[in-house]
Design a protein around this motif. Sequence first.
Motif, PDB file in Angstrom:
ATOM      1  N   GLY A  12     -12.839  18.485 -26.415  1.00  0.00           N
ATOM      2  CA  GLY A  12     -11.806  17.452 -26.494  1.00  0.00           C
ATOM      3  C   GLY A  12     -11.748  16.790 -27.854  1.00  0.00           C
ATOM      4  O   GLY A  12     -12.525  17.079 -28.755  1.00  0.00           O
ATOM      5  N   ARG A  13     -10.805  15.857 -27.968  1.00  0.00           N
ATOM      6  CA  ARG A  13     -10.573  15.160 -29.234  1.00  0.00           C
ATOM      7  C   ARG A  13     -11.001  13.705 -29.117  1.00  0.00           C
ATOM      8  O   ARG A  13     -10.600  12.995 -28.198  1.00  0.00           O
ATOM      9  N   LEU A  14     -11.805  13.269 -30.087  1.00  0.00           N
ATOM     10  CA  LEU A  14     -12.263  11.887 -30.152  1.00  0.00           C
ATOM     11  C   LEU A  14     -11.555  11.169 -31.298  1.00  0.00           C
ATOM     12  O   LEU A  14     -11.078  11.791 -32.243  1.00  0.00           O
ATOM     13  N   GLY A  15     -11.522   9.853 -31.202  1.00  0.00           N
ATOM     14  CA  GLY A  15     -10.917   9.045 -32.261  1.00  0.00           C
ATOM     15  C   GLY A  15     -11.892   7.980 -32.736  1.00  0.00           C
ATOM     16  O   GLY A  15     -13.089   8.026 -32.443  1.00  0.00           O
ATOM     17  N   GLN A  16     -11.387   7.008 -33.477  1.00  0.00           N
ATOM     18  CA  GLN A  16     -12.231   5.932 -33.988  1.00  0.00           C
ATOM     19  C   GLN A  16     -11.366   4.728 -34.313  1.00  0.00           C
ATOM     20  O   GLN A  16     -10.142   4.825 -34.384  1.00  0.00           O
ATOM     21  N   THR A  17     -11.996   3.570 -34.507  1.00  0.00           N
ATOM     22  CA  THR A  17     -11.268   2.379 -34.908  1.00  0.00           C
ATOM     23  C   THR A  17     -11.096   2.378 -36.425  1.00  0.00           C
ATOM     24  O   THR A  17     -11.699   3.189 -37.139  1.00  0.00           O
TER      25      THR A  17
ATOM     26  N   ARG B 269     -12.055  13.749 -34.281  1.00  0.00           N
ATOM     27  CA  ARG B 269     -13.246  14.580 -34.266  1.00  0.00           C
ATOM     28  C   ARG B 269     -13.226  15.439 -33.014  1.00  0.00           C
ATOM     29  O   ARG B 269     -12.596  15.091 -32.014  1.00  0.00           O
ATOM     30  N   LEU B 270     -13.926  16.540 -33.075  1.00  0.00           N
ATOM     31  CA  LEU B 270     -14.028  17.442 -31.934  1.00  0.00           C
ATOM     32  C   LEU B 270     -15.320  17.173 -31.179  1.00  0.00           C
ATOM     33  O   LEU B 270     -16.390  17.083 -31.770  1.00  0.00           O
ATOM     34  N   ALA B 271     -15.201  17.053 -29.866  1.00  0.00           N
ATOM     35  CA  ALA B 271     -16.363  16.967 -28.986  1.00  0.00           C
ATOM     36  C   ALA B 271     -16.386  18.223 -28.133  1.00  0.00           C
ATOM     37  O   ALA B 271     -15.402  18.549 -27.469  1.00  0.00           O
TER      38      ALA B 271
END
Length: 210
Positions: free
Chosen positions: A128-133, A145-147
């Motif tokens: 899946g796809r992760l994000g960030q603040t 980012r890829l998880a």
Amino acid sequence: AAGFAYVRGILTVRVAPEMTWSQNADFELAETGNPRRPFQDPRWPRIDRPQRPHEGSFLRSAGGESGVWLSLDPVQIGFSSGVHRWGPAREYPVILGSNAGGFPALSVGTSRPSHVGIGLLEVRMVAGRLGQTQYSPSKSEDPRRLATALAITLTPNFAPYLELGATRFFHVPWDGGPSLQDVLRPFEGFIKSNLSEQAGGDDSSDDVAE
């Protein structure tokens, strides 16, 4: 939060979006030592955990526990935006927990525990796809980012209330889009003997095994 579920044969669909509004009232912030990151938590400067999201109230919407799954017994394939809980604990499950919400991910695994002679086996892999603040300490220009993770659980015949499991989780930069090699990282060797030959000798991934 609201939604509905639909089940028909091998198809399961769940629509459960979430919307949150937070007042985010002002309070005295701890000094960060970095005027460009006034909301960053100085106790945890190396992780994405701001002491305050930003100034003023904010509205957030997300897919929640939505998803669609195809159960082709004994295999299940799906896509969801829900939470993944992986690990031997409820509050701090080591690999993936529910404190940060869900993320969009493809998954493939067993639709139910399958008997393999010595016990019941369950397998699950997600990508899946992760994000960030905006306050993340990451220096990457791409916030995505890829998880990718693999979990295997065995319940032996001689101990029906015992679960033996192994999990491997990778967290890698998105870099314009993950490759098949990135997605299949949970299957690579544990000993990085050829690391110097990969990516110019610099592996920016985060590997967690349990």
